[in-house]
Design an enzyme around this catalytic site. Structure first.
Site, PDB file in Angstrom:
ATOM      1  N   HIS A   9      69.690  12.046 -45.825  1.00  0.00           N
ATOM      2  CA  HIS A   9      68.445  11.657 -46.686  1.00  0.00           C
ATOM      3  C   HIS A   9      68.028  10.316 -46.241  1.00  0.00           C
ATOM      4  CE1 HIS A   9      65.727  11.532 -49.849  1.00  0.00           C
ATOM      5  NE2 HIS A   9      66.371  11.672 -51.018  1.00  0.00           N
TER       6      HIS A   9
ATOM      7  N   ARG B  77      61.834  18.655 -47.970  1.00  0.00           N
ATOM      8  CA  ARG B  77      63.032  18.778 -48.816  1.00  0.00           C
ATOM      9  C   ARG B  77      63.729  20.398 -48.768  1.00  0.00           C
ATOM     10  NH1 ARG B  77      65.243  15.734 -53.934  1.00  0.00           N
ATOM     11  NH2 ARG B  77      65.407  14.070 -52.387  1.00  0.00           N
TER      12      ARG B  77
ATOM     13  N   LYS C 173      57.001  35.909 -51.868  1.00  0.00           N
ATOM     14  CA  LYS C 173      56.915  37.210 -51.387  1.00  0.00           C
ATOM     15  C   LYS C 173      57.854  37.364 -50.001  1.00  0.00           C
ATOM     16  CE  LYS C 173      52.203  36.636 -52.645  1.00  0.00           C
ATOM     17  NZ  LYS C 173      50.841  36.293 -52.100  1.00  0.00           N
TER      18      LYS C 173
ATOM     19  N   ARG D  68      62.027  11.407 -57.666  1.00  0.00           N
ATOM     20  CA  ARG D  68      61.805  10.099 -56.988  1.00  0.00           C
ATOM     21  C   ARG D  68      61.073  10.347 -55.601  1.00  0.00           C
ATOM     22  NH1 ARG D  68      65.584   9.521 -60.718  1.00  0.00           N
ATOM     23  NH2 ARG D  68      65.985  11.445 -59.951  1.00  0.00           N
ATOM     24  N   THR D  69      61.578  10.992 -54.753  1.00  0.00           N
ATOM     25  CA  THR D  69      61.331  11.356 -53.662  1.00  0.00           C
ATOM     26  C   THR D  69      59.948  12.009 -53.191  1.00  0.00           C
ATOM     27  OG1 THR D  69      63.660  11.693 -52.913  1.00  0.00           O
ATOM     28  CG2 THR D  69      62.301  12.151 -51.050  1.00  0.00           C
TER      29      THR D  69
HETATM   30  N1   CP Z   1      67.156   9.981 -54.865  1.00  0.00           N
HETATM   31  C1   CP Z   1      66.637  11.110 -54.881  1.00  0.00           C
HETATM   32  O1   CP Z   1      66.605  11.783 -53.784  1.00  0.00           O
HETATM   33  O2   CP Z   1      66.010  11.488 -56.013  1.00  0.00           O
HETATM   34  P1   CP Z   1      65.241  12.793 -56.248  1.00  0.00           P
HETATM   35  O3   CP Z   1      66.136  13.974 -56.018  1.00  0.00           O
HETATM   36  O4   CP Z   1      64.489  12.832 -57.668  1.00  0.00           O
HETATM   37  O5   CP Z   1      64.158  12.782 -55.154  1.00  0.00           O
END
Ligand code: CP
Length: 307
Positions: A136, A108, A86, A58-59
Site C-alpha cells: 500500500h 485497490r 456480469k 481514506r484512500t
Molecule cells: N488506510 C487505508 O487504506 O484506509 P482505507 O481502507 O479506508 O482506504
C-alpha cells in the site's frame, strides 16, 4: 527532477531519492488544502479513475480530493454496480476505461500483484491503492511525510510496527520505506501474525510488546486484518488487546514525545485504547490530512507535468 516511471506499484521499486522527491512535492502541495479555494490547475484536462474492488474510506476519498484539487476529472468506478457483476474481468474493465481516454487509474484489489498486472496491460499510469497482502505504497508515503513533519528526519528514528504484520500491506510498504530512509524498524506482534524473513530486511522482531515499544520514537499500530486471516490466529480479542494493545500505561515506555500512528480504520479497545487514539501523542488524523497532499504529489509526478 521528475519521477521517471509510468506507475507507482510498490515502495520496494522506489529508490530513496524517488521517495524524497515525492515527499518534497507533497510538501509543496500541502498548502493548497489550507486555501479557501483548494485548487490548482496542474492536472487540468487529465482524467483519473478510482477503481476500487475493496472497501475504502481514506484512500479512495483522498485520491478523489487530490485529483480534484489538481483540477483533474475524476471517475469513481463502483464494481458492485458495474459489469464486473456480469463476470467482466479486471483487465477487460480497465481496458474499457482506458478506451474512454483515462490517463491514470488508482487500483485497490484483493489480489496481490494485481496493480502490476494491470500496469503491464494498459498505457495509463497505474497507482497501487492496496493490493491484497502485498503493498500500500501511498499509505507508507503519507506515514513518512507525517513522521518527517513531526520529527524533521526519518534517519535514525526507532519505529515500532505493532500487530498483524503477516496480513498487512501497510506494514510491508512501511518496512521498505522506513529502512530505505534509515530508520531502525522493530516488528512487534504474536508469532502467528509475524511473517518469516523480516530480519533479512533489517527489521528487529520481538513477540513482546513492552520490549518492542520501549524507547520508540514512533509507534505504528496495525489493524487486525480479520477478513484476511482465514483462521483464528489468537484465542480472543480480549487476550490480543491485553498482550498487544496500546494503552496509556504502555505508551509511557516509549520515548517522550513518541508519535502514535495508525493507518485506519481503528478498532478502538482492540489494538489501541480509545484515550490513546484521541491523545496528544496521536497523529492519526494528521496522517489522513497528509494523505491528500501526498496523493496530489504522486498524481502530479506521474502525470508527467513535472518533467
Ligand atoms: N488506510 C487505508 O487504506 O484506509 P482505507 O481502507 O479506508 O482506504
Amino acid at each position: 527532477m521528475s519521477l521517471k516511471r509510468k506507475d507507482l506499484l510498490s515502495i520496494a521499486s522506489l529508490s530513496a531519492e524517488e521517495i524524497r522527491l515525492i515527499l518534497e512535492t507533497a510538501e509543496s502541495f500541502k498548502e493548497v488544502s489550507g486555501r479557501e479555494i483548494k485548487k490548482v490547475p496542474a492536472l487540468r484536462g487529465k482524467t483519473v479513475v478510482n477503481l476500487f474492488f475493496e472497501p475504502s474510506t481514506r484512500t479512495r476519498t483522498s485520491f478523489e480530493l487530490a485529483a480534484k484539487r489538481l483540477s483533474a476529472d475524476v471517475i469513481n468506478f463502483v464494481p458492485s454496480s458495474s459489469s464486473v457483476t456480469k463476470g467482466e474481468s479486471l483487465i477487460d474493465t480497465a481496458r474499457n476505461i482506458e478506451a474512454m481516454r483515462a490517463d491514470m487509474i488508482v487500483l485497490r484489489h484483493p489480489a496481490a500483484g494485481s496493480a502490476e498486472t494491470l500496469a503491464a496491460t494498459v498505457r495509463a499510469s497505474v497507482i497501487n491503492g492496496g493490493d491484497g497482502w502485498h503493498e500500500h505504497p501511498t499509505q507508507a508515503l503519507l506515514d513518512l511525510f507525517t513522521i518527517q513533519e513531526k520529527k524533521r528526519t526519518i534517519q535514525g528514528l526507532r519505529v515500532a510496527i505493532v500487530g498483524d504484520l503477516a496480513h498487512s500491506r501497510v506494514a510491508r510498504s512501511n518496512i521498505q520505506a522506513l529502512t530505505k530512509l534509515g530508520a531502525e524498524v522493530r516488528a512487534v506482534g504474536p508469532p502467528t501474525m509475524m511473517p518469516v524473513g523480516l530480519e533479512r530486511l533489517g527489521v528487529r522482531v520481538t513477540y513482546r510488546m513492552d520490549e518492542g515499544i520501549r524507547g520508540a520514537d514512533v509507534i505504528m499500530m496495525l489493524r487486525l486484518q480479520i477478513e484476511r486471516q482465514g483462521r483464528a490466529l489468537f484465542p480472543s480479542l480480549r487476550e490480543y488487546a491485553t498482550l498487544y494493545g496500546l494503552n496509556a500505561d504502555r505508551l509511557k515506555l516509549a520515548e517522550a514525545g513518541a508519535l502514535v500512528m495508525h493507518p485506519g480504520p481503528i478498532n478502538r479497545g482492540v489494538e489501541i485504547a480509545s484515550d490513546v487514539a484521541d491523545s496528544v501523542s496521536s497523529v492519526i488524523l494528521e496522517q489522513v490530512t497528509n494523505g491528500v497532499a501526498v496523493r496530489m504529489g504522486v498524481l502530479y509526478l506521474l502525470s508527467g507535468a513535472a518533467a
